[in-house]
Enzyme design. Structure first.
Site, PDB file in Angstrom:
ATOM      1  N   LYS A  77     -84.489 -14.264  -8.529  1.00  0.00           N
ATOM      2  CA  LYS A  77     -85.696 -14.759  -7.757  1.00  0.00           C
ATOM      3  C   LYS A  77     -86.368 -13.936  -6.990  1.00  0.00           C
ATOM      4  CE  LYS A  77     -84.503 -16.367  -3.691  1.00  0.00           C
ATOM      5  NZ  LYS A  77     -85.289 -15.997  -2.197  1.00  0.00           N
ATOM      6  N   ASN A  78     -85.705 -13.007  -6.418  1.00  0.00           N
ATOM      7  CA  ASN A  78     -86.760 -12.215  -5.533  1.00  0.00           C
ATOM      8  C   ASN A  78     -87.443 -11.089  -6.229  1.00  0.00           C
ATOM      9  OD1 ASN A  78     -85.673 -13.559  -3.482  1.00  0.00           O
ATOM     10  ND2 ASN A  78     -84.286 -11.972  -2.629  1.00  0.00           N
ATOM     11  N   CYS A  82     -88.020 -17.993  10.558  1.00  0.00           N
ATOM     12  CA  CYS A  82     -87.042 -18.594   9.689  1.00  0.00           C
ATOM     13  C   CYS A  82     -85.542 -18.885  10.413  1.00  0.00           C
ATOM     14  CB  CYS A  82     -86.856 -17.978   8.271  1.00  0.00           C
ATOM     15  SG  CYS A  82     -85.634 -16.702   8.339  1.00  0.00           S
ATOM     16  N   ARG A 126     -89.227 -13.055  11.379  1.00  0.00           N
ATOM     17  CA  ARG A 126     -89.423 -12.520  10.206  1.00  0.00           C
ATOM     18  C   ARG A 126     -91.005 -12.012  10.326  1.00  0.00           C
ATOM     19  NH1 ARG A 126     -86.752 -14.774   5.218  1.00  0.00           N
ATOM     20  NH2 ARG A 126     -87.158 -12.882   3.956  1.00  0.00           N
ATOM     21  N   ASP A 146     -78.234 -10.349   1.579  1.00  0.00           N
ATOM     22  CA  ASP A 146     -78.067 -11.658   0.929  1.00  0.00           C
ATOM     23  C   ASP A 146     -76.916 -12.009   0.249  1.00  0.00           C
ATOM     24  OD1 ASP A 146     -80.732 -11.654   1.469  1.00  0.00           O
ATOM     25  OD2 ASP A 146     -81.362 -11.261  -0.526  1.00  0.00           O
ATOM     26  N   ARG A 199     -82.942 -23.206  -3.872  1.00  0.00           N
ATOM     27  CA  ARG A 199     -84.047 -22.097  -3.831  1.00  0.00           C
ATOM     28  C   ARG A 199     -83.369 -20.960  -4.492  1.00  0.00           C
ATOM     29  NH1 ARG A 199     -84.959 -20.513   1.761  1.00  0.00           N
ATOM     30  NH2 ARG A 199     -86.215 -19.049   0.622  1.00  0.00           N
TER      31      ARG A 199
HETATM   32  N1  EPU Z   1     -89.667  -6.503   8.834  1.00  0.00           N
HETATM   33  C1  EPU Z   1     -90.379  -6.098   9.926  1.00  0.00           C
HETATM   34  N2  EPU Z   1     -92.039  -6.251   9.748  1.00  0.00           N
HETATM   35  C2  EPU Z   1     -92.618  -6.528   8.561  1.00  0.00           C
HETATM   36  C3  EPU Z   1     -91.393  -6.974   7.522  1.00  0.00           C
HETATM   37  C4  EPU Z   1     -90.193  -6.854   7.798  1.00  0.00           C
HETATM   38  O1  EPU Z   1     -90.092  -5.851  10.763  1.00  0.00           O
HETATM   39  O2  EPU Z   1     -93.668  -6.448   8.370  1.00  0.00           O
HETATM   40  C5  EPU Z   1     -88.165  -6.549   9.163  1.00  0.00           C
HETATM   41  C6  EPU Z   1     -87.537  -7.833   9.022  1.00  0.00           C
HETATM   42  O3  EPU Z   1     -87.305  -8.800  10.069  1.00  0.00           O
HETATM   43  C7  EPU Z   1     -86.119  -7.485   8.499  1.00  0.00           C
HETATM   44  C8  EPU Z   1     -86.380  -6.154   7.863  1.00  0.00           C
HETATM   45  O4  EPU Z   1     -87.605  -5.548   8.043  1.00  0.00           O
HETATM   46  O5  EPU Z   1     -85.591  -7.163   9.801  1.00  0.00           O
HETATM   47  C9  EPU Z   1     -86.449  -6.326   6.297  1.00  0.00           C
HETATM   48  O6  EPU Z   1     -87.277  -7.299   5.848  1.00  0.00           O
HETATM   49  P1  EPU Z   1     -87.978  -7.256   4.448  1.00  0.00           P
HETATM   50  O7  EPU Z   1     -89.485  -7.133   4.678  1.00  0.00           O
HETATM   51  O8  EPU Z   1     -87.312  -6.251   3.755  1.00  0.00           O
HETATM   52  O9  EPU Z   1     -87.394  -8.780   3.984  1.00  0.00           O
HETATM   53  P2  EPU Z   1     -88.535  -9.567   2.926  1.00  0.00           P
HETATM   54  O10 EPU Z   1     -89.064  -8.512   2.152  1.00  0.00           O
HETATM   55  O11 EPU Z   1     -89.249 -10.683   3.449  1.00  0.00           O
HETATM   56  C10 EPU Z   1     -86.673  -9.912   1.013  1.00  0.00           C
HETATM   57  C11 EPU Z   1     -86.020 -10.898   0.222  1.00  0.00           C
HETATM   58  C12 EPU Z   1     -84.915 -11.564   1.392  1.00  0.00           C
HETATM   59  C13 EPU Z   1     -83.952 -10.405   1.804  1.00  0.00           C
HETATM   60  C14 EPU Z   1     -84.985  -9.263   2.297  1.00  0.00           C
HETATM   61  C15 EPU Z   1     -83.880  -7.825   2.552  1.00  0.00           C
HETATM   62  C16 EPU Z   1     -87.685 -11.841  -1.266  1.00  0.00           C
HETATM   63  C17 EPU Z   1     -88.298 -12.837  -1.704  1.00  0.00           C
HETATM   64  N3  EPU Z   1     -87.056 -11.966   0.052  1.00  0.00           N
HETATM   65  O12 EPU Z   1     -87.394 -10.283   2.166  1.00  0.00           O
HETATM   66  O13 EPU Z   1     -84.190 -12.582   0.532  1.00  0.00           O
HETATM   67  O14 EPU Z   1     -83.122 -10.833   2.685  1.00  0.00           O
HETATM   68  O15 EPU Z   1     -85.800  -8.908   1.418  1.00  0.00           O
HETATM   69  O16 EPU Z   1     -83.097  -7.512   1.671  1.00  0.00           O
HETATM   70  O17 EPU Z   1     -87.456 -11.117  -1.880  1.00  0.00           O
HETATM   71  C18 EPU Z   1     -82.732 -14.330   0.243  1.00  0.00           C
HETATM   72  O18 EPU Z   1     -83.050 -14.213  -0.962  1.00  0.00           O
HETATM   73  O19 EPU Z   1     -82.078 -15.200   0.682  1.00  0.00           O
HETATM   74  C19 EPU Z   1     -83.615 -13.285   1.011  1.00  0.00           C
HETATM   75  C20 EPU Z   1     -83.806 -13.965   2.381  1.00  0.00           C
END
Ligand code: EPU
Length: 443
Positions: free
Chosen positions: A7-8, A101, A106, A299, A391
């Site tokens: 998915k991701n 969320c 986030r 995750d 999801r």
């Molecule tokens: N963060 C910031 N600023 C940003 C972006 C992120 O401070 O602009 C922080 C976040 O709050 C968090 C950390 O950086 O503490 C990592 O967040 P990241 O941006 O890596 O998360 P994401 O890319 O939004 C993806 C996955 C998540 C998974 C995270 C971490 C997808 C669609 N989502 O989210 O998946 O937990 O990476 O590995 O790829 C799930 O599948 O259940 C899920 C939540």
């Protein structure tokens, strides 16, 4: 069992198709509600998707559309992935600001910092982020944040930089396999990218990107979840396309717990091989800290926590990516788990058994952990709000039932009719799990 496509990876891969001047075909795309939501969003952006049996073709038919509306963005934070591709290809993107969320704030500040470094102008207007640039310009960007690298932020900036003028270097880039998969697709489309999978990615901008045909990588979180299902039920599952290499941290922790994770054929490619997971239930306690890849993934934290509830001794889990991602703790406690939380750390005092109870799912991975706990618990567990599961897991109840679990999804309409006849219990869709036989066997 077979492992579905990731998915991701699929979500940013689909968004990357916005950059293409010809159709993009993605194979092994999982049939999940998040994927359907992304397809819906892309349709609103003039990118038609056609999906049959896991093969999805994406085609940009109207490139004048640039608004990702709140109605869709609020259902799925990954909608933010369209930001980079839209501004790079269509010069402007208007994307509703995603909110927090269920497991905390986030932010998207790193996505915006990266696009600003590429020369984009960023404004906030009526709850939307409006990002514009006639043509992005290559730059050196440090993308690390307080919690490490950002996965979707890296996908966004890397995708945007493919059409920028000049060379972009992303420092402190996310190293997740999903980023490598996005880079692989972009490269097939004509992008010039080196270093994906390492903390430094270099992108040399090109004038345009074409179509491509790409297989999505297997879902490491799905594979890890079912591996823990085998462990928690004292079971035995053989996986067909297990992403062994992507799960080394998880396999290491499972081995410390006493779970046997074994390649069926050592000579197979470790990125996707046959793996057997078995457990003899004497589970040892372990210390787990979630970290960016290649560390233990956040995750799988909730699922691992469910397993450690049954270990013989005290385990410690520290959540370093989302310090508030512990909504499952209160629900597991309802099933008899002994869990004590102090900020981003929980101490799990293992006990010989969990007991079935009505519990409520709060997010995707928390739902999975409650289902796993229900498989091992004595008696009946009813998990409500399981739409969260859809999801990220394709028909989880069917997969588990095929492996020998006693698990059933209630039809909400029938349930409502029953409630009217017998009195209210819940109006949410339900999954019931019981596991009288403590062995899961693969058919
Ligand atoms: N963060 C910031 N600023 C940003 C972006 C992120 O401070 O602009 C922080 C976040 O709050 C968090 C950390 O950086 O503490 C990592 O967040 P990241 O941006 O890596 O998360 P994401 O890319 O939004 C993806 C996955 C998540 C998974 C995270 C971490 C997808 C669609 N989502 O989210 O998946 O937990 O990476 O590995 O790829 C799930 O599948 O259940 C899920 C939540």
């Amino acid at each position: 069992m077979a492992v579905d496509g990731s998915k991701n990876a699929s979500l940013p891969l689909m968004a990357a198709a916005l950059l293409a001047d010809a159709p993009v075909t993605l194979r092994r795309v999982p049939n999940l509600s998040d994927v359907a939501n992304m397809a819906h969003l892309l349709a609103e952006l003039g990118c038609e998707t056609d999906a049959t049996h896991g093969t999805m073709t994406l085609n940009n038919v109207d490139t004048s559309l640039t608004h990702a509306r709140y109605d869709i963005v609020r259902t799925m934070r990954a909608s933010i992935c369209v930001l980079g591709p839209l501004v790079a290809r269509r010069k402007i993107a208007r994307v509703s600001m995603p909110g927090g969320c269920s497991f905390g704030a986030r932010p998207i500040d790193l996505h915006l910092k990266g696009l600003e470094a590429l020369g984009a102008k960023i404004q906030l207007d009526g709850g939307d982020i409006v990002v514009s640039a006639d043509r992005l310009k290559g730059a050196t960007i440090f993308l690390g944040g307080a919690f490490g690298s950002t996965v979707l932020g890296t996908a966004n900036i890397m995708s945007a930089a493919t059409l920028a003028q000049g060379t972009t270097t992303i420092e402190s880039a996310a190293c997740e396999p999903e980023i490598v998969d996005v880079a692989d697709l972009l490269t097939k489309m004509g992008a010039k990218i080196t270093g994906a999978g390492s903390p430094r990615i270099t992108i040399e901008g090109v004038e345009q990107l074409g179509g491509a045909d790409h297989h999505v990588i297997p879902d490491r979180i799905v594979a890890g979840t079912y591996a823990i299902a085998a462990a928690i039920t004292n079971g035995d599952i053989t996986f067909q396309d297990f992403p062994y290499d992507y799960l080394l941290a998880v396999i290491d922790s499972l081995k410390q717990v006493g779970v046997d994770v074994r390649k069926v054929d050592e000579s197979e490619d470790s990125r996707c091989c046959r793996v057997q997971v078995t457990s003899s239930r004497r589970l040892k306690p372990v210390r787990v800290t979630t970290q960016p890849y290649p560390g233990f993934p956040t995750d799988l934290q909730a699922q691992m926590l469910a397993l450690l509830c049954l270990a013989e001794g005290n385990s410690i889990i520290t959540e370093k990516i989302y310090p508030e991602r512990f909504l499952h703790v209160a629900e597991l406690t309802r099933m008899g788990a002994q869990i004590f939380r102090e900020g981003p750390t929980v101490v799990v005092q293992g006990s010989p058994k969990l007991v079935g109870a009505p519990v409520m799912a709060s997010d995707l991975r928390a739902s999975a952990s409650l289902v796993l706990a229900g498989l091992a618990a004595e008696g009946e567990t009813i998990v409500t709000r399981v739409y969260h599961l859809d999801r990220g897991y394709m028909q989880m109840e069917e997969t588990l039932a095929a492996l020998g679990a006693n698990i059933e999804r209630f039809d909400p309409d029938k349930e409502l009719a029953r409630e009217i006849a017998e009195g209210p219990e819940s109006t949410e869709p339900l999954i019931e799990t019981t596991m009288p036989v403590k062995t899961v066997k693969v058919s």
